[in-house]
Design a protein around this motif. Structure first.
Motif, mmCIF file in Angstrom:
data_model
loop_
_atom_site.group_PDB
_atom_site.id
_atom_site.type_symbol
_atom_site.label_atom_id
_atom_site.label_comp_id
_atom_site.label_asym_id
_atom_site.label_seq_id
_atom_site.Cartn_x
_atom_site.Cartn_y
_atom_site.Cartn_z
ATOM 1 N N ALA A 7 -2.464 -13.135 -7.722
ATOM 2 C CA ALA A 7 -1.083 -13.617 -7.749
ATOM 3 C C ALA A 7 -0.121 -12.723 -6.973
ATOM 4 C CB ALA A 7 -0.607 -13.743 -9.200
ATOM 5 N N THR A 8 -0.460 -11.442 -6.798
ATOM 6 C CA THR A 8 0.524 -10.501 -6.235
ATOM 7 C C THR A 8 -0.001 -9.669 -5.072
ATOM 8 O OG1 THR A 8 -0.110 -8.757 -7.808
ATOM 9 C CG2 THR A 8 1.617 -10.281 -8.498
ATOM 10 N N TYR A 9 -1.184 -9.960 -4.546
ATOM 11 C CA TYR A 9 -1.811 -9.064 -3.578
ATOM 12 C C TYR A 9 -0.994 -8.801 -2.308
ATOM 13 C CZ TYR A 9 -5.296 -6.645 -0.870
ATOM 14 O OH TYR A 9 -5.953 -5.694 -0.132
ATOM 15 N N PRO A 10 -0.351 -9.786 -1.676
ATOM 16 C CA PRO A 10 0.421 -9.497 -0.450
ATOM 17 C C PRO A 10 1.466 -8.394 -0.641
ATOM 18 C CG PRO A 10 0.135 -11.845 -0.693
ATOM 19 C CD PRO A 10 -0.362 -11.234 -1.965
ATOM 20 N N LEU A 11 2.051 -8.311 -1.827
ATOM 21 C CA LEU A 11 3.031 -7.265 -2.092
ATOM 22 C C LEU A 11 2.381 -5.883 -2.104
ATOM 23 C CD1 LEU A 11 5.125 -9.047 -4.856
ATOM 24 C CD2 LEU A 11 5.949 -8.368 -2.604
ATOM 25 N N ASP A 12 1.120 -5.812 -2.502
ATOM 26 C CA ASP A 12 0.407 -4.539 -2.487
ATOM 27 C C ASP A 12 0.170 -4.080 -1.055
ATOM 28 O OD1 ASP A 12 -0.957 -2.351 -3.722
ATOM 29 O OD2 ASP A 12 -2.866 -3.290 -3.220
ATOM 30 N N LEU A 14 11.093 -8.614 3.770
ATOM 31 C CA LEU A 14 11.053 -9.742 4.698
ATOM 32 C C LEU A 14 10.658 -9.290 6.096
ATOM 33 C CD1 LEU A 14 14.226 -11.761 3.591
ATOM 34 C CD2 LEU A 14 11.826 -12.195 3.012
ATOM 35 N N GLY A 15 11.173 -8.114 6.504
ATOM 36 C CA GLY A 15 10.813 -7.588 7.816
ATOM 37 C C GLY A 15 9.342 -7.244 7.913
ATOM 38 N N THR A 16 8.787 -6.724 6.832
ATOM 39 C CA THR A 16 7.367 -6.378 6.811
ATOM 40 C C THR A 16 6.502 -7.625 6.879
ATOM 41 O OG1 THR A 16 7.838 -4.397 5.489
ATOM 42 C CG2 THR A 16 5.565 -5.180 5.514
ATOM 43 N N VAL A 17 6.880 -8.648 6.121
ATOM 44 C CA VAL A 17 6.144 -9.921 6.156
ATOM 45 C C VAL A 17 6.165 -10.499 7.562
ATOM 46 C CG1 VAL A 17 6.122 -12.312 5.348
ATOM 47 C CG2 VAL A 17 6.536 -10.468 3.733
ATOM 48 N N LYS A 18 7.340 -10.489 8.182
ATOM 49 C CA LYS A 18 7.494 -11.053 9.529
ATOM 50 C C LYS A 18 6.663 -10.285 10.545
ATOM 51 C CE LYS A 18 11.040 -12.248 12.960
ATOM 52 N NZ LYS A 18 12.496 -12.218 13.253
ATOM 53 N N THR A 19 6.721 -8.954 10.486
ATOM 54 C CA THR A 19 5.989 -8.123 11.453
ATOM 55 C C THR A 19 4.483 -8.310 11.312
ATOM 56 O OG1 THR A 19 7.741 -6.455 11.440
ATOM 57 C CG2 THR A 19 5.569 -5.781 12.250
#
Length: 318
Positions: A127-132, A152-157
């Motif tokens: 449920a939370t892995y991308p945040l890790d 948001l910047g990290t997700v985008k990059t």
């Protein structure tokens, strides 16, 4: 055995209270050990400034280079991840345990704890892995060398440079590690808790606040049980944690192709051949004991205390 009281409360309310208790426990525990968490990531990834330094030298190094705030770099992402992670993990454990207790024989209580803990851990990871992944990338950066900025910047990059699936990089060793880690941590806590209340009720127990005739652990006993749970589980699964970090940080390391898009077994063999056990698969284990033991102690203790405050714990019967 701890039982969740139902009374006149409806199931959704009990679940919401359990989520709140778990999330609060996780945030308190992670905040306590956040500086050690940051240094552990730097050491596991063999950061160029910290690959030959010990725990305390690394801590002072981060402090001198980046200040006090540097010790907590990435912690805000950690809190955003930890609250839902811990909420889901503890709530799932209670739900899985309740279900398995109904469908298995009462003599299989040890198996119930192991299976419930493993399933709860895997549920929370999924449920939370991308945040890790994002938290690891942000925490691995040094001052003046930032690639990632904000959630948001990290997700985008990451999505633009590596694809959206990169947010799940390293999830296989994480899930594999969570099976024994989640199972052993909850099993050790529950087993130690039951042992102390059965054998030494006058020393480690006190009457349940809900006046059910049961006993609950006193705070020092909660910390003791939580510490043992963290130490036992971490000793067994630590190499998988190192592999997970290497894969998560693969694009930020000096030789990215060495770990990027490689299998779990390949990465593990590479780490072992290049660095051995002590400086490879178990690199950072010292700091992990220093952080995991108090983290688990605080996590389980706060969760048990929150359950009592919220009226979810009826205690262990005499």
């Amino acid at each position: 055995m701890v039982q969740v009281s139902s009374g006149a409360e409806k199931r959704p309310l009990i679940i919401c209270k359990t989520l709140l208790a778990g999330g609060t426990a996780g945030c308190c525990a992670k905040t306590v050990v956040a500086p050690l968490d940051r240094v552990k990531i730097l050491m596991q990834g063999h950061n160029k400034f910290y690959k030959h330094t010990g725990v305390f030298k690394s801590l002072t190094g981060v402090y001198h280079k980046e200040g006090f705030i540097g010790l907590y770099k990435g912690n805000y992402v950690q809190m955003i991840r930890v609250f839902p992670y811990a909420s889901i993990q503890f709530m799932s454990y209670e739900q899985y345990r309740g279900f398995l207790q109904k469908v298995t024989h009462h003599d299989h209580k040890h198996l119930v704890h192991l299976m419930s803990g493993s399933l709860a851990g895997m549920t929370a990871v999924l449920a939370t892995y991308p945040l890790d992944v994002m938290r690891a990338r942000i925490a691995f950066q040094l001052k003046g060398e930032h690639i990632y900025d904000g959630i948001l910047g990290t997700v985008k990059t990451i999505s633009q440079q590596e694809g959206k699936l990169a947010l799940f990089r390293g999830i296989v060793p994480t899930l594999l590690g969570m099976v024994p880690y989640g199972g052993l941590s909850f099993y050790t806590f529950e087993t130690t808790k039951t042992f102390l209340l059965d054998r030494f009720p006058d020393i480690f127990g006190k009457p349940c606040p809900k006046n059910t005739g049961g006993l609950v652990l006193i705070l020092p006993a909660k910390l003791l049980c939580g510490s043992m749970a963290g130490a036992v589980a971490q000793s067994i699964v630590y190499p998988l944690d190192v592999v997970r970090r290497k894969i998560q940080l693969s694009t930020m390391l000096c030789e990215p192709d060495k770990y990027k898009n490689k299998s779990l077994w390949t990465v593990m063999k590479t780490i072992y051949h290049e660095h051995g056990l002590k400086n490879g698969l178990y690199r950072g284990i010292t700091i992990n004991y220093i952080r995991v033991v108090p983290m688990a102690a605080v996590s389980f203790s706060v969760f048990e205390t929150m359950k009592q405050i919220l009226g979810l714990d009826t205690g262990v019967s005499r």
